[in-house]
Design a protein around this motif. Structure first.
Motif, short mmCIF file in Angstrom:
data_model
loop_
_atom_site.label_atom_id
_atom_site.label_comp_id
_atom_site.label_asym_id
_atom_site.label_seq_id
_atom_site.Cartn_x
_atom_site.Cartn_y
_atom_site.Cartn_z
N GLU A 130 30.84 58.69 75.61
CA GLU A 130 29.68 59.31 76.23
C GLU A 130 28.33 58.95 75.58
N LEU A 131 28.22 59.11 74.27
CA LEU A 131 26.99 58.70 73.57
C LEU A 131 26.84 57.26 74.00
N GLN A 132 27.58 56.30 74.08
CA GLN A 132 27.34 54.93 74.13
C GLN A 132 26.90 54.90 75.88
N HIS A 163 24.96 57.17 77.33
CA HIS A 163 23.84 57.73 77.26
C HIS A 163 22.86 57.01 76.67
N GLN A 164 23.42 56.16 75.69
CA GLN A 164 22.44 55.28 75.06
C GLN A 164 22.07 53.93 76.33
N ILE A 165 22.94 53.48 76.90
CA ILE A 165 22.85 52.57 77.91
C ILE A 165 21.81 53.08 78.86
N GLU A 166 22.17 54.14 79.35
CA GLU A 166 21.48 54.96 80.40
C GLU A 166 19.76 54.91 79.96
N LEU A 167 19.54 55.39 78.55
CA LEU A 167 18.44 55.35 77.85
C LEU A 167 17.51 54.03 77.79
N LYS A 219 44.19 65.12 68.41
CA LYS A 219 43.20 65.64 69.79
C LYS A 219 41.72 65.42 69.15
N ASN A 220 41.50 65.70 68.00
CA ASN A 220 40.14 65.62 67.54
C ASN A 220 39.81 63.93 67.56
N LYS A 221 40.83 63.14 67.30
CA LYS A 221 40.29 61.70 67.55
C LYS A 221 39.97 61.29 68.91
N ALA A 222 40.81 62.09 69.79
CA ALA A 222 40.64 61.72 71.23
C ALA A 222 39.23 62.38 71.45
N GLU A 223 38.82 63.56 71.17
CA GLU A 223 37.59 63.97 71.49
C GLU A 223 36.52 63.23 70.80
N ARG A 224 36.53 62.66 69.78
CA ARG A 224 35.70 61.86 69.10
C ARG A 224 35.37 60.59 70.01
#
Length: 512
Positions: free
Chosen positions: A22-24, A26-30, A11-16
């Motif tokens: 999501e970070l990727q 956001h990075q693309i959007e930024l 579960k933690n792995k899936a969340e990570r």
């Protein structure tokens, strides 16, 4: 590891992984936003450069003032207008460049643009570095900061010095014109294209002799005021000027019974639109001016006659002096030489050369006598004009040229100065015919009536009168014209190539 721990780990792995995705994203959007911001900054910089170029190169002076009226920025045109360097203008109160009489005007203008969110304008008188006066049309608007209380006032200055000075000159000219019209007996008139009427001011009613209460501006009523001899010509001229929109400049007589009156009518077109077109001008009484001009012209002519007469009299005196010197001096010496030669003994000398010397002396005596006659014929003083003209015809005739003379009506002697002038005219015309006509016959006729008529004609080569200026330059007629003018005479020349030339001179009334 228990199953519970394994599930938690998964579960933690899936969340990570999800968080990483999501970070990727956001990075693309930024990155995309960063690219867009960079492009916006580049475009903004281009606009700033463009605005700076327009601001600096604009022909109008631009000033940015803070809310206290201190100059924050100024473009090149603004510094040129005030004739100060930018470094001197910036951080200085704009009011310091304004003439004292216009400070209140600027104060009200500056207060209004700060308090009202709209453009305002006024006219100011500015003082340059060289203390010269510059008139400026001022346009201004205030820009309020969105997030601050800062207020910047954007001011545009347009140099209207030439326009202002032109208006001032126009006002002065208008005042002078009004004074000139009052002093010169002139009035204004106007032709209305819509109604076809000619409107006059009070001065023109008096100048043109028109009853103010009867005149309604009718074109034909105005024409009735013009003298009948000029009426048709003025009518045609005015209609041409009106129809072809030409300037009006004409002089004519007014139909006044009390005294003769000559007026000058001038006018020009004023056309603001096809429906608003007028022809305006002035009518000036120039009767006195024309009278003075005529008197001045008569005086000038009379003065020229007196000067010419004095020159001719002086010339005649000098001719007589030279003629007497030839007759009494040179001729007498030649006669003495001839007498001495006759006393020589022919035996002592070769007869051929001696005869040649005698012939040359005789020829010299004859030539000296002819020159003396042409300069101032004593026969004219002793026997009069008739005998003198016959004598000049006899002297100048040759085997190849016959000069026939005829003098009628001179039963009494004329004044000697008149006889000398007539003789000089005849002499000049004969000499012209001899030099230029290549004639074999010259006829000279002098007739005394109320005046004196002189006619000199020849059967020579003649000339084309269309190019008369060319032969006249070499025919010495300017002096002849001067002599004719003294007696208010006229001279006519009639000539054709191959048909000879006839010159007629008619002198004014000459008393015996």
């Amino acid at each position: 590891m228990s199953s519970a721990e394994q599930e938690l780990e998964l579960k933690n792995k899936a969340e990570r992984n999800k968080l990483l995705q999501e970070l990727q994203v956001h990075q693309i959007e930024l990155e995309m936003q960063n690219d867009e911001l960079r492009r916006a900054n580049e475009e903004l910089e281009m606009q700033r450069i463009k605005f700076t170029g327009i601001y600096e190169l604009a022909p109008v002076g631009y000033f940015i003032l803070n809310q206290s009226g201190i100059v924050e920025e100024v473009n090149t045109a603004g510094s040129v207008l005030l004739d100060f360097d930018k470094s001197i203008i910036v951080k200085r109160s704009f009011q310091s460049f304004i003439a004292q009489d216009y400070t209140d005007t600027f104060y009200r203008f500056f207060k209004e643009i700060k308090s009202q969110n709209e453009r305002k304008s006024c006219q100011l008188e500015l003082i340059t570095q060289q203390k010269n006066i510059v008139y400026a049309q001022v346009e201004g608007i205030a820009i309020h900061g969105i997030h601050t209380n800062r207020v910047d006032c954007y001011i545009a200055l347009i140099d209207i010095t030439e326009r202002k000075e032109a208006v001032q000159r126009l006002e002065v000219t208008k005042e002078r014109l009004e004074l000139a019209l009052e002093a010169s007996e002139a009035g204004t008139w106007e032709y209305d294209y819509k109604t076809g009427k000619i409107l006059l001011d009070d001065s023109n009613y008096q100048i043109c002799g028109i009853d103010k209460h009867e005149y309604q501006g009718d074109y034909h009523h105005f024409l009735d005021a013009i003298h009948p001899t000029d009426r048709l010509a003025v009518d045609n001229y005015l209609r041409t000027c009106i129809n072809q929109e030409k300037e009006v400049n004409i002089e004519f007589s007014i139909n006044k019974t009390d005294k003769p009156c000559v007026v000058s009518m001038r006018g020009h077109h004023i056309k603001r639109s096809d429906e608003n077109q007028r022809l305006v001008g002035t009518i000036m009484d120039i009767s006195e001016k024309r009278r003075l001009e005529n008197e001045a012209e008569k005086f000038k002519i009379e003065q020229q006659r007196n000067i010419t007469a004095a020159i001719i009299n002086t010339e005649a005196t000098e001719r007589k002096r030279i003629s007497d010197s030839l007759h009494d001096g040179v001729c007498q010496l030649l006669y003495g030489i001839k007498l001495n030669l006759q006393q020589l003994n022919a035996a002592d000398f070769n007869e051929g050369p001696l005869n040649n010397i005698k012939s040359l002396v005789d020829l010299s005596i004859k030539e000296a006598r002819n020159i003396s006659f042409e300069l101032a014929p004593s026969i004219l003083n002793d026997f009069g004009l008739t005998i003198t003209i016959e004598e000049i015809g006899r002297r100048l005739s040759t085997d190849k040229l016959s000069i026939q003379t005829s003098v009628k009506g001179l039963h009494k002697r004329l004044d000697l100065s008149v006889e000398i002038s007539i003789f000089r005219m005849v002499q000049e015309l004969i000499n012209n015919a001899i030099k230029h006509a290549e004639a074999t016959l010259i006829r000279v006729e002098v007739r005394k009536m109320k005046g004196v008529e002189i006619v000199v004609s020849d059967n020579g080569i003649g000339f084309d009168q269309k190019g008369i200026e060319i032969p006249l330059k070499g025919m010495g007629l300017s002096n002849l014209k001067s002599k004719v003018a003294i007696y208010k005479g006229v001279m006519e020349i009639d000539s054709l190539p191959g048909r000879g030339t006839c010159v007629k001179i008619l002198l004014g009334k000459i008393t015996d």
